[in-house]
Write an enzyme that holds these catalytic residues in place. Structure first.
Site, short mmCIF file in Angstrom:
data_model
loop_
_atom_site.label_atom_id
_atom_site.label_comp_id
_atom_site.label_asym_id
_atom_site.label_seq_id
_atom_site.Cartn_x
_atom_site.Cartn_y
_atom_site.Cartn_z
N TRP A 248 0.87 -1.19 0.00
CA TRP A 248 0.00 0.00 0.00
C TRP A 248 0.90 1.24 0.00
O TRP A 248 1.83 1.32 0.81
CB TRP A 248 -0.86 -0.04 1.26
CG TRP A 248 -1.84 1.07 1.43
CD1 TRP A 248 -2.70 1.57 0.51
CD2 TRP A 248 -2.06 1.82 2.64
NE1 TRP A 248 -3.47 2.57 1.07
CE2 TRP A 248 -3.09 2.75 2.37
CE3 TRP A 248 -1.50 1.80 3.92
CZ2 TRP A 248 -3.57 3.64 3.33
CZ3 TRP A 248 -1.98 2.69 4.87
CH2 TRP A 248 -3.00 3.59 4.58
N ASP B 6 -0.42 -5.30 9.59
CA ASP B 6 -1.48 -4.35 9.24
C ASP B 6 -2.73 -5.17 8.93
O ASP B 6 -2.76 -5.96 7.99
CB ASP B 6 -1.05 -3.51 8.02
CG ASP B 6 -2.07 -2.41 7.71
OD1 ASP B 6 -3.14 -2.38 8.36
OD2 ASP B 6 -1.81 -1.58 6.81
N LYS C 168 -13.36 -0.60 7.01
CA LYS C 168 -13.98 -1.47 6.00
C LYS C 168 -15.01 -2.39 6.63
O LYS C 168 -16.14 -2.48 6.15
CB LYS C 168 -12.92 -2.31 5.29
CG LYS C 168 -11.56 -1.67 5.15
CD LYS C 168 -11.48 -0.66 4.05
CE LYS C 168 -10.12 0.02 4.10
NZ LYS C 168 -9.84 0.89 3.00
C1 LMR Z 1 -7.03 2.02 -0.08
O1 LMR Z 1 -5.97 1.42 -0.15
O2 LMR Z 1 -7.67 2.39 -1.08
C2 LMR Z 1 -7.64 2.30 1.26
O3 LMR Z 1 -6.87 1.73 2.27
C3 LMR Z 1 -7.92 3.72 1.49
C4 LMR Z 1 -6.69 4.55 1.66
O4 LMR Z 1 -6.61 5.27 2.67
O5 LMR Z 1 -5.80 4.51 0.82
#
Ligand code: LMR
Length: 398
Positions: free
Chosen positions: A130, A211, A246
């Site tokens: 991420w 996470d 979520k």
């Molecule tokens: C995402 O990856 O789209 C979600 O976790 C929202 C975010 O804050 O990025």
């Protein structure tokens, strides 16, 4: 002050939502940000949340500060969700949990806390991860490293590569792991692989930071905690950042938790003291509402059962969209085997779409996909799936 300052780039995920909102195409589809949508394309408030809010509106009698670490009832319920009822970690008092403003807030609190006691450490993230993980830990002052994770050839997990890399992580470093529903790939470890990774942590002396933002979106609340259980059973120090954005749909209430697990109850008392001093200087104490909602729902057997049903419905709808997407692409003769989409879990899939195609979809069709090709399956509905499949078919025909 800003005359000679270059503007910061838009956020790679939340910036897409801004662009989507500004788009006037009536056919636009947002497959970017990880937010659940129902068949009508709305992000609903869960019925159990509405019911809890009604109770809160009637019964809440004060808005005084929460303790720095939040309401202890919230912390106890979070731990039950993370470790499971009757878990040894809970019975032994080996976990300290503080209510944090969302999963991101939890990650940052954990990062700041770790920086105090592991100032020389490197934080290792999966390749890919991420985008905000890198931002959070870099801003907390850590250099980053990457370990192998996703294998673009098999569109699955490169477990051998992951093991080889994790075996080289120096003692004292921190390894960030996605507990389930890996973001962005949707590719997860099985329970046996989790036990192997926990054993490497024990042998090599690095520390895991899990996470856990999607509990319940993979296979179920209990099934999705396999990674947490593996580390808990290994008796190691580790951190967990969890989120109710979520699984409770509490996105804008910023409701999450940071949990620090230690080998003993005595160490946990010390960990909690430092968790509190870390939080005090960032936001002092948490916002109450989301935590109260979660506490009310999980603390009531009827509302809890309703929550589990609503969560299962979200999970199943996303799975159905995975199948429809694969079928829709096959029906249109799109070259390539997209069946991997149905074996990935959670909200996301690494679609395999190139950045060029991602840009074309946005420019020509107002379909928003995160750079790198991550698709949020929850943004698909029976109403827009044909439009999306057509567009992808057209894009890939060139
Ligand atoms: C995402 O990856 O789209 C979600 O976790 C929202 C975010 O804050 O990025």
């Amino acid at each position: 002050m800003w005359q000679n300052v270059v503007a910061a780039p838009a956020d790679s995920i939340l910036g897409l939502t801004d662009a989507f909102r500004a788009d006037t195409n009536p056919h636009k589809v947002n497959l970017g940000v990880g937010v659940y949508k129902d068949e009508a394309g709305r992000t609903p408030i869960l019925q159990c949340v509405k019911a809890a809010e009604k109770l809160l509106l009637e019964g809440e009698s004060s808005k005084t500060y929460l303790p720095i670490s939040g309401d202890p009832r919230f912390a106890a319920l979070v731990q039950e969700l993370l470790f499971g009822e009757g878990s040894e970690v809970i019975a032994s008092g080996r976990a300290a949990t503080a209510h944090a403003p969302g999963g991101t807030g939890a990650l940052r609190v954990g990062g700041d806390l770790l920086k105090k006691f592991r100032p020389e450490a490197r934080v290792w993230v999966s390749r890919p991860t991420w985008a905000n993980h890198k931002g959070v830990f870099t801003t907390a002052g850590f250099p980053l490293g990457e370990y192998a994770y996703y294998d673009p050839a098999s569109r699955g997990l490169d477990f051998a590569g992951m093991v080889a890399d994790l075996e080289k992580v120096p003692a004292g470093d921190i390894v960030l792991l996605h507990a389930c529903c890996h973001n962005p790939s949707g590719v997860d470890l099985n329970p046996q692989q989790w036990r192997q990774v926990a054993k490497i942590a024990a042998d090599k002396g690095w520390m895991a930071f899990l996470d856990f933002a999607y509990q319940g979106f993979g296979e179920g609340v209990a099934e999705d905690r396999a990674g947490i259980v593996a580390f808990a059973e290994a008796g190691l120090d580790f951190f967990v950042a969890s989120s109710f954005s979520k699984n409770f749909g509490l996105y804008n209430e910023r409701t999450g938790a940071i949990t620090v697990v230690s080998p003993s109850a005595a160490e946990t008392v010390v960990a909690m003291s430092h968790l509190k001093s870390t939080i005090r200087v960032i936001y002092s104490n948490p916002p109450a509402h989301g935590g109260l909602v979660v506490t009310t729902v999980l603390g009531d057997s009827g509302l809890r059962a309703q929550w589990l049903e609503e969560l299962a419905a979200m999970r199943e709808r996303i799975k159905a969209m995975r199948t429809l997407l694969v079928e829709g692409l096959a029906k249109r003769g799109v070259p390539g085997d997209f069946s991997f989409i149905t074996s990935q879990r959670g909200m996301f899939s690494f679609s395999g779409l190139s950045d060029e195609v991602v840009q074309w979809l946005r420019r020509e069709k107002s379909i928003y996909v995160v750079a790198g090709g991550r698709i949020n399956l929850a943004g698909l509905t029976r109403g827009n799936i044909d439009y999306v499949c057509e567009a992808i078919a057209q894009a890939l025909e060139g």
